[in-house]
Design an enzyme around this catalytic site. Structure first.
Site, PDB file in Angstrom:
ATOM      1  N   GLY A  45       0.822  -1.207   0.000  1.00 51.80           N
ATOM      2  CA  GLY A  45       0.000   0.000   0.000  1.00 51.80           C
ATOM      3  C   GLY A  45       0.848   1.245   0.000  1.00 51.80           C
ATOM      4  O   GLY A  45       2.041   1.198   0.346  1.00 51.80           O
ATOM      5  N   GLN A  50       2.824   9.967   1.445  1.00 50.33           N
ATOM      6  CA  GLN A  50       4.137   9.299   1.318  1.00 50.33           C
ATOM      7  C   GLN A  50       4.893   9.716   0.064  1.00 50.33           C
ATOM      8  O   GLN A  50       6.088   9.443  -0.052  1.00 50.33           O
ATOM      9  CB  GLN A  50       3.970   7.772   1.332  1.00 50.33           C
ATOM     10  N   CYS A  87       6.403  -0.365   6.678  1.00 54.25           N
ATOM     11  CA  CYS A  87       5.948   0.828   5.961  1.00 54.25           C
ATOM     12  C   CYS A  87       7.076   1.306   5.052  1.00 54.25           C
ATOM     13  O   CYS A  87       8.231   1.334   5.474  1.00 54.25           O
ATOM     14  CB  CYS A  87       5.582   1.916   6.967  1.00 54.25           C
ATOM     15  N   LEU A  88       6.724   1.681   3.834  1.00 52.63           N
ATOM     16  CA  LEU A  88       7.740   2.150   2.882  1.00 52.63           C
ATOM     17  C   LEU A  88       8.384   3.457   3.341  1.00 52.63           C
ATOM     18  O   LEU A  88       9.437   3.827   2.837  1.00 52.63           O
ATOM     19  CB  LEU A  88       7.111   2.325   1.493  1.00 52.63           C
ATOM     20  N   HIS A 129      -3.796   0.491   7.881  1.00 49.77           N
ATOM     21  CA  HIS A 129      -2.476   1.126   7.862  1.00 49.77           C
ATOM     22  C   HIS A 129      -2.487   2.359   6.953  1.00 49.77           C
ATOM     23  O   HIS A 129      -2.027   3.438   7.343  1.00 49.77           O
ATOM     24  CB  HIS A 129      -1.435   0.103   7.392  1.00 49.77           C
ATOM     25  N   GLU A 130      -3.058   2.204   5.748  1.00 50.34           N
ATOM     26  CA  GLU A 130      -3.058   3.318   4.791  1.00 50.34           C
ATOM     27  C   GLU A 130      -3.975   4.448   5.236  1.00 50.34           C
ATOM     28  O   GLU A 130      -3.633   5.622   5.088  1.00 50.34           O
ATOM     29  CB  GLU A 130      -3.442   2.825   3.388  1.00 50.34           C
ATOM     30  N   HIS A 133      -2.364   6.794   7.644  1.00 48.15           N
ATOM     31  CA  HIS A 133      -1.457   7.777   7.029  1.00 48.15           C
ATOM     32  C   HIS A 133      -2.183   9.095   6.744  1.00 48.15           C
ATOM     33  O   HIS A 133      -1.570  10.162   6.794  1.00 48.15           O
ATOM     34  CB  HIS A 133      -0.901   7.245   5.704  1.00 48.15           C
TER      35      HIS A 133
END
Ligand code: CO
Length: 152
Positions: A45, A50, A87-88, A129-130, A133
């Site tokens: 995701g 991000q 997480c990226l 999670h997304e 953000h």
């Protein structure tokens, strides 16, 4: 076009993101770039903040499919699951996070059509999670035992 993924410490990751109001070419470009960026990074995701854009748009790429979720809102959350995520924007780390096991959300697609979906298991974890953000929340805020990914 691949965009740079911002890393923890950048204030854009801590902003409350603004709703998308225009379903226009700029939004399509953002979503296409996010898709290229996510595919290259091989993540599950990616949220618009991000890539430095604080608007309420995320991508989720899981076994169930590839989803563009714009202005997503929870309808309900059920059950619990406890497991690792990464997480990226927090490279090289993983942490154990408690999440609901099943969620329903409403969201818009890139044309502005209002839709809904039910996600469970890892799909639900990725959605949660997304969506976090979009409110400036990182999984590390909720995780216990954040560790280096290669650690046993
Ligand atoms: Co993340």
């Amino acid at each position: 076009m691949i965009r740079e993924i911002v890393q923890v410490g950048d204030p854009v990751l801590r902003q409350k993101c603004e709703p998308v109001v225009k379903f226009d070419k700029d939004l399509c470009t953002l979503l296409d770039d996010m898709r290229d960026t996510l595919k290259k990074a091989e993540g599950a995701g990616l949220a618009a903040p991000q890539v430095g854009v604080p608007v309420r748009a995320v991508l989720v790429d899981v076994d169930e499919g590839f989803f563009e979720l714009i202005n997503p809102v929870f309808v309900w959350q059920k059950g619990e699951q406890y497991g690792y995520e990464g997480c990226l924007s927090v490279r090289g780390k993983a942490g154990k996070v408690l999440r609901p096991d099943k969620v329903k959300i409403v969201y818009s697609d890139r044309r502005g059509n209002r839709l809904s979906l039910v996600a469970r298991g890892f799909f639900a974890r990725a959605v949660c999670h997304e969506l976090d953000h979009l409110d400036g929340v990182l999984y590390t805020d909720k995780a216990d035992d954040v560790r280096d990914e290669d650690e046993d």
